[in-house]
Design a protein around this motif. Structure first.
Motif, PDB file in Angstrom:
ATOM      1  N   VAL A  54      47.993   3.172 -21.502  1.00 58.46           N
ATOM      2  CA  VAL A  54      47.415   2.405 -20.557  1.00 58.46           C
ATOM      3  C   VAL A  54      47.245   0.838 -20.927  1.00 58.46           C
ATOM      4  N   LEU A  55      48.034  -0.039 -20.075  1.00 55.53           N
ATOM      5  CA  LEU A  55      48.286  -1.237 -20.274  1.00 55.53           C
ATOM      6  C   LEU A  55      46.882  -2.106 -19.885  1.00 55.53           C
ATOM      7  N   ASP A  56      46.750  -3.231 -20.585  1.00 56.12           N
ATOM      8  CA  ASP A  56      45.523  -4.143 -20.082  1.00 56.12           C
ATOM      9  C   ASP A  56      46.240  -5.072 -19.151  1.00 56.12           C
ATOM     10  N   PRO A  57      45.858  -4.943 -17.973  1.00 61.48           N
ATOM     11  CA  PRO A  57      46.415  -5.998 -16.690  1.00 61.48           C
ATOM     12  C   PRO A  57      46.396  -7.451 -17.215  1.00 61.48           C
ATOM     13  N   ARG A  58      45.513  -7.735 -17.980  1.00 64.22           N
ATOM     14  CA  ARG A  58      45.237  -9.365 -18.479  1.00 64.22           C
ATOM     15  C   ARG A  58      46.366  -9.725 -19.374  1.00 64.22           C
ATOM     16  N   HIS A  59      47.168  -8.731 -19.897  1.00 60.71           N
ATOM     17  CA  HIS A  59      48.361  -9.144 -20.910  1.00 60.71           C
ATOM     18  C   HIS A  59      49.567  -8.903 -20.100  1.00 60.71           C
ATOM     19  N   VAL A  60      49.569  -8.568 -18.774  1.00 63.05           N
ATOM     20  CA  VAL A  60      50.860  -8.711 -18.136  1.00 63.05           C
ATOM     21  C   VAL A  60      50.668  -9.736 -16.869  1.00 63.05           C
ATOM     22  N   PRO A  61      50.643 -10.765 -17.157  1.00 62.33           N
ATOM     23  CA  PRO A  61      50.112 -11.936 -16.197  1.00 62.33           C
ATOM     24  C   PRO A  61      50.907 -11.948 -14.792  1.00 62.33           C
ATOM     25  N   GLU A  62      52.170 -11.373 -14.901  1.00 65.31           N
ATOM     26  CA  GLU A  62      53.023 -11.490 -13.396  1.00 65.31           C
ATOM     27  C   GLU A  62      52.534 -10.406 -12.673  1.00 65.31           C
ATOM     28  N   VAL A  63      51.777  -9.254 -12.817  1.00 61.40           N
ATOM     29  CA  VAL A  63      51.150  -8.317 -12.093  1.00 61.40           C
ATOM     30  C   VAL A  63      50.092  -8.696 -11.361  1.00 61.40           C
ATOM     31  N   ILE A  64      50.504  -8.374  -9.969  1.00 63.11           N
ATOM     32  CA  ILE A  64      49.041  -8.640  -8.985  1.00 63.11           C
ATOM     33  C   ILE A  64      48.419  -7.216  -8.823  1.00 63.11           C
ATOM     34  N   LEU A  65      47.311  -7.562  -8.931  1.00 65.93           N
ATOM     35  CA  LEU A  65      46.359  -6.117  -8.498  1.00 65.93           C
ATOM     36  C   LEU A  65      45.697  -6.381  -7.285  1.00 65.93           C
ATOM     37  N   ALA A  66      46.151  -5.451  -6.128  1.00 66.53           N
ATOM     38  CA  ALA A  66      45.287  -5.738  -4.855  1.00 66.53           C
ATOM     39  C   ALA A  66      44.603  -4.406  -4.395  1.00 66.53           C
ATOM     40  N   VAL A  67      43.398  -4.603  -3.922  1.00 61.40           N
ATOM     41  CA  VAL A  67      42.491  -3.528  -3.344  1.00 61.40           C
ATOM     42  C   VAL A  67      42.764  -3.641  -1.880  1.00 61.40           C
ATOM     43  N   CYS A  68      43.362  -2.531  -1.196  1.00 58.56           N
ATOM     44  CA  CYS A  68      43.697  -2.599   0.194  1.00 58.56           C
ATOM     45  C   CYS A  68      42.587  -1.532   0.861  1.00 58.56           C
ATOM     46  N   LEU A  69      41.858  -2.023   1.983  1.00 57.07           N
ATOM     47  CA  LEU A  69      41.116  -1.135   2.723  1.00 57.07           C
ATOM     48  C   LEU A  69      41.814  -0.973   3.981  1.00 57.07           C
ATOM     49  N   VAL A  70      41.852   0.520   4.110  1.00 57.75           N
ATOM     50  CA  VAL A  70      42.796   0.803   5.285  1.00 57.75           C
ATOM     51  C   VAL A  70      42.003   1.671   6.351  1.00 57.75           C
ATOM     52  N   THR A  71      42.319   1.430   7.478  1.00 52.05           N
ATOM     53  CA  THR A  71      41.669   2.237   8.574  1.00 52.05           C
ATOM     54  C   THR A  71      42.836   2.786   9.487  1.00 52.05           C
ATOM     55  N   ILE A  72      42.792   4.074   9.584  1.00 50.06           N
ATOM     56  CA  ILE A  72      43.821   4.904  10.207  1.00 50.06           C
ATOM     57  C   ILE A  72      43.329   5.256  11.663  1.00 50.06           C
ATOM     58  N   GLU A  73      44.524   5.124  12.743  1.00 52.73           N
ATOM     59  CA  GLU A  73      44.317   5.726  14.041  1.00 52.73           C
ATOM     60  C   GLU A  73      43.921   7.259  14.061  1.00 52.73           C
ATOM     61  N   ASP A  74      44.771   7.790  13.635  1.00 56.35           N
ATOM     62  CA  ASP A  74      44.743   9.372  13.952  1.00 56.35           C
ATOM     63  C   ASP A  74      44.356   9.995  12.592  1.00 56.35           C
ATOM     64  N   ASP A  75      43.072  10.761  12.545  1.00 52.76           N
ATOM     65  CA  ASP A  75      42.632  11.167  11.391  1.00 52.76           C
ATOM     66  C   ASP A  75      42.837  12.862  11.298  1.00 52.76           C
ATOM     67  N   THR A  76      43.625  13.225  12.027  1.00 51.34           N
ATOM     68  CA  THR A  76      43.985  14.713  12.108  1.00 51.34           C
ATOM     69  C   THR A  76      44.390  15.339  10.498  1.00 51.34           C
ATOM     70  N   PRO A  77      44.253  16.301  10.316  1.00 49.60           N
ATOM     71  CA  PRO A  77      44.567  16.704   9.085  1.00 49.60           C
ATOM     72  C   PRO A  77      46.077  16.586   8.849  1.00 49.60           C
ATOM     73  N   GLU A  78      47.012  16.696   9.859  1.00 51.64           N
ATOM     74  CA  GLU A  78      48.253  16.760   9.773  1.00 51.64           C
ATOM     75  C   GLU A  78      48.512  15.130   9.561  1.00 51.64           C
ATOM     76  N   GLU A  79      48.122  14.411   9.979  1.00 49.77           N
ATOM     77  CA  GLU A  79      48.435  12.854   9.918  1.00 49.77           C
ATOM     78  C   GLU A  79      47.614  12.440   8.597  1.00 49.77           C
ATOM     79  N   GLY A  80      46.662  13.184   8.097  1.00 54.73           N
ATOM     80  CA  GLY A  80      45.987  12.977   6.661  1.00 54.73           C
ATOM     81  C   GLY A  80      47.065  13.599   5.749  1.00 54.73           C
ATOM     82  N   ARG A  81      47.572  14.418   5.667  1.00 50.87           N
ATOM     83  CA  ARG A  81      48.460  14.808   4.888  1.00 50.87           C
ATOM     84  C   ARG A  81      49.675  13.949   4.700  1.00 50.87           C
TER      85      ARG A  81
END
Length: 154
Positions: A54-81
Motif C-alpha cells: 500500500v503506497l502512501d499517496p502523499r509520497h506520490v505527488p503526481e497522483v490525483i485522488l478524486a471522489v466521484c458521487l454518481v447517480t444512475i438513470e436506470d437502477d435495474t439489476p441488469e444495469e447495476g451489474r
C-alpha cells in the motif's frame, strides 16, 4: 467461524502482511506451521484475497485522488451489474460503493494528472448513457487512508 486467535491474526496480517510466520505466531501464540494453516484456510475460503503493498499517496505527488458521487438513470439489476462490471474493469477505480441517499455510487479514482482523470471520468461517467449525473470532489489532503477492516466489535 472465526475464533479469538483468528481475529488477532487477521488484524496483524492487515497491518503488515510481510511479517514472517514466526513473528505472526509470536503475536497470537501459535507455531509458524499453525499460522500457515490458518492463513491457507483464509485464502481458500476467500477471506484473504490479496497481499499487496500500500503506497502512501502523499509520497506520490503526481497522483490525483478524486471522489466521484454518481447517480444512475436506470437502477435495474441488469444495469447495476453492467455498471459494476465497468467499475471493476477500470484500474483507476480504487474503491466503489453502492450507497443509499441522493447518489447511487461513490467511486474513488486514482489518476496521474488532471488529463488522465478527465479521460477516466469521460469514459466512466460522461459516455455512459445510464449515468444521470456525477460530482467530483478532489482530495486535497489524504488525512487518513487505510485498508484494515474490523473482524469483530472492539
Amino acid at each position: 467461524m472465526l475464533d479469538d486467535l483468528d481475529h488477532v491474526l487477521l488484524d496483524a496480517l492487515q497491518r503488515d502482511a510481510s511479517r514472517t510466520l514466526r513473528d505472526l505466531g509470536e503475536v497470537v501464540g501459535l507455531s509458524p506451521s499453525a499460522v500457515l494453516r490458518r492463513v491457507q484456510r483464509y485464502r481458500a475460503g476467500g477471506l484473504l484475497s490479496h497481499n499487496v503493498a500500500v503506497l502512501d499517496p502523499r509520497h506520490v505527488p503526481e497522483v490525483i485522488l478524486a471522489v466521484c458521487l454518481v447517480t444512475i438513470e436506470d437502477d435495474t439489476p441488469e444495469e447495476g451489474r453492467r455498471y459494476r462490471a465497468r467499475l471493476l474493469d477500470t484500474p483507476e477505480v480504487q474503491q466503489a460503493y453502492e450507497v443509499s441517499g441522493d447518489y447511487d455510487y461513490v467511486v474513488v479514482l486514482a489518476c496521474v494528472g488532471m488529463r488522465h482523470k478527465n479521460e477516466v471520468a469521460k469514459r466512466l461517467f460522461q459516455e455512459d448513457p445510464n449515468v444521470k449525473r456525477y460530482t467530483t470532489l478532489f482530495v486535497l489532503d489524504p488525512v487518513r487512508t487505510g485498508t484494515v477492516l474490523p473482524t469483530r466489535r472492539p
